[in-house]
Design a protein around this motif. Structure first.
Motif, PDB file in Angstrom:
ATOM      1  N   UNK A   1       1.272  -1.322   0.083  1.00  0.00           N
ATOM      2  CA  UNK A   1       0.071  -0.250  -0.332  1.00  0.00           C
ATOM      3  C   UNK A   1       0.976   1.169  -0.612  1.00  0.00           C
ATOM      4  N   UNK A   2       0.504   1.861  -0.470  1.00  0.00           N
ATOM      5  CA  UNK A   2       1.414   3.496  -0.404  1.00  0.00           C
ATOM      6  C   UNK A   2       0.625   5.037  -0.066  1.00  0.00           C
ATOM      7  N   UNK A   3       1.328   5.723   0.374  1.00  0.00           N
ATOM      8  CA  UNK A   3       0.709   7.046   1.197  1.00  0.00           C
ATOM      9  C   UNK A   3       1.689   7.946  -0.041  1.00  0.00           C
ATOM     10  N   UNK A   4       1.111   8.756  -0.573  1.00  0.00           N
ATOM     11  CA  UNK A   4       1.451  10.322  -1.261  1.00  0.00           C
ATOM     12  C   UNK A   4       1.310  11.537  -1.154  1.00  0.00           C
ATOM     13  N   UNK A   5       1.630  12.094  -0.761  1.00  0.00           N
ATOM     14  CA  UNK A   5       2.455  12.909   0.136  1.00  0.00           C
ATOM     15  C   UNK A   5       2.235  14.377  -1.441  1.00  0.00           C
ATOM     16  N   UNK A   6       1.550  15.150  -1.492  1.00  0.00           N
ATOM     17  CA  UNK A   6       1.450  16.166  -2.854  1.00  0.00           C
ATOM     18  C   UNK A   6       2.124  17.398  -1.868  1.00  0.00           C
ATOM     19  N   UNK A   7       3.539  18.005  -1.952  1.00  0.00           N
ATOM     20  CA  UNK A   7       3.708  18.959  -1.171  1.00  0.00           C
ATOM     21  C   UNK A   7       4.190  20.457  -2.102  1.00  0.00           C
ATOM     22  N   UNK A   8       3.395  21.528  -1.322  1.00  0.00           N
ATOM     23  CA  UNK A   8       4.048  22.812  -2.633  1.00  0.00           C
ATOM     24  C   UNK A   8       3.886  24.322  -1.017  1.00  0.00           C
ATOM     25  N   UNK A   9       5.088  24.823  -1.830  1.00  0.00           N
ATOM     26  CA  UNK A   9       5.814  26.348  -1.205  1.00  0.00           C
ATOM     27  C   UNK A   9       5.367  27.398  -1.662  1.00  0.00           C
ATOM     28  N   UNK A  10       4.430  27.689  -1.293  1.00  0.00           N
ATOM     29  CA  UNK A  10       3.381  28.576  -2.470  1.00  0.00           C
ATOM     30  C   UNK A  10       4.512  30.055  -2.711  1.00  0.00           C
ATOM     31  N   UNK A  11       5.471  30.621  -1.272  1.00  0.00           N
ATOM     32  CA  UNK A  11       6.145  31.949  -1.902  1.00  0.00           C
ATOM     33  C   UNK A  11       7.243  31.792  -3.042  1.00  0.00           C
TER      34      UNK A  11
END
Length: 165
Positions: free
Chosen positions: A71-81
């Motif tokens: 099984x997997x957990x996928x994290x999509x992260x963003x640095x807004x600045x």
């Protein structure tokens, strides 16, 4: 900051035991991360001034099925600045029928949006999040049996006397 620069920075900080793989062949490159270190890695990604990943855009739970047994957990992260993105993936063994659900540390104390994402993954895929402040079903009734997005899920015939199929 480029994906390669972020990867180099994380490898220097955490090492190959935590950053298990960098996949650059996909259209969206990702890092495969050791599940026990996901919370500390995410804390670093948010707090380090060079990175400042202040937004957890999405979190997804995936059941790769009985044959893959993962099984997997996928994290999509963003640095807004800084306008850069990063995808992290944690791969863990899938539980067999009757065994406890797979577990991974929560990141809800790092990004508040993880609270809802983790509850949804728990509810639909059946991955538990250690340390989550309120891990309970979010979309299905509290007495629902099973996790509908698992590959081995069997649809219920009835629910409280109501025909489901």
């Amino acid at each position: 900051m480029t994906f390669s620069e972020i990867t180099d920075l994380l490898m220097a900080q955490f090492g190959p035991d935590v950053i298990q793989q960098a996949n650059t062949t996909n259209p969206q490159p990702f890092l495969v991360v050791q599940k026990t270190a996901i919370a500390s890695l995410c804390q670093f990604l948010r707090d380090d001034e060079r990175l400042f990943f202040d937004f957890l855009a999405c979190m997804t739970g995936i059941d790769n099925g009985l044959q893959a047994s993962t099984m997997e957990v996928v994290y999509n992260l963003t640095s807004i600045p800084y306008e850069h993105n990063l995808t992290l993936k944690v791969v863990m063994p899938r539980n067999a029928d009757g065994e406890p659900l797979p577990e991974i540390p929560t990141v809800s104390h790092i990004w508040r949006t993880a609270d809802w994402h983790e509850r949804e993954i728990y509810d639909l895929v059946g991955i538990r999040f250690e340390g989550h402040p309120d891990l309970r079903r979010i979309l299905l009734p509290t007495d629902w049996q099973g996790h509908p997005l698992r590959k081995d899920y069997q649809d219920l015939e009835t629910y409280h006397g109501i025909k489901v199929k």
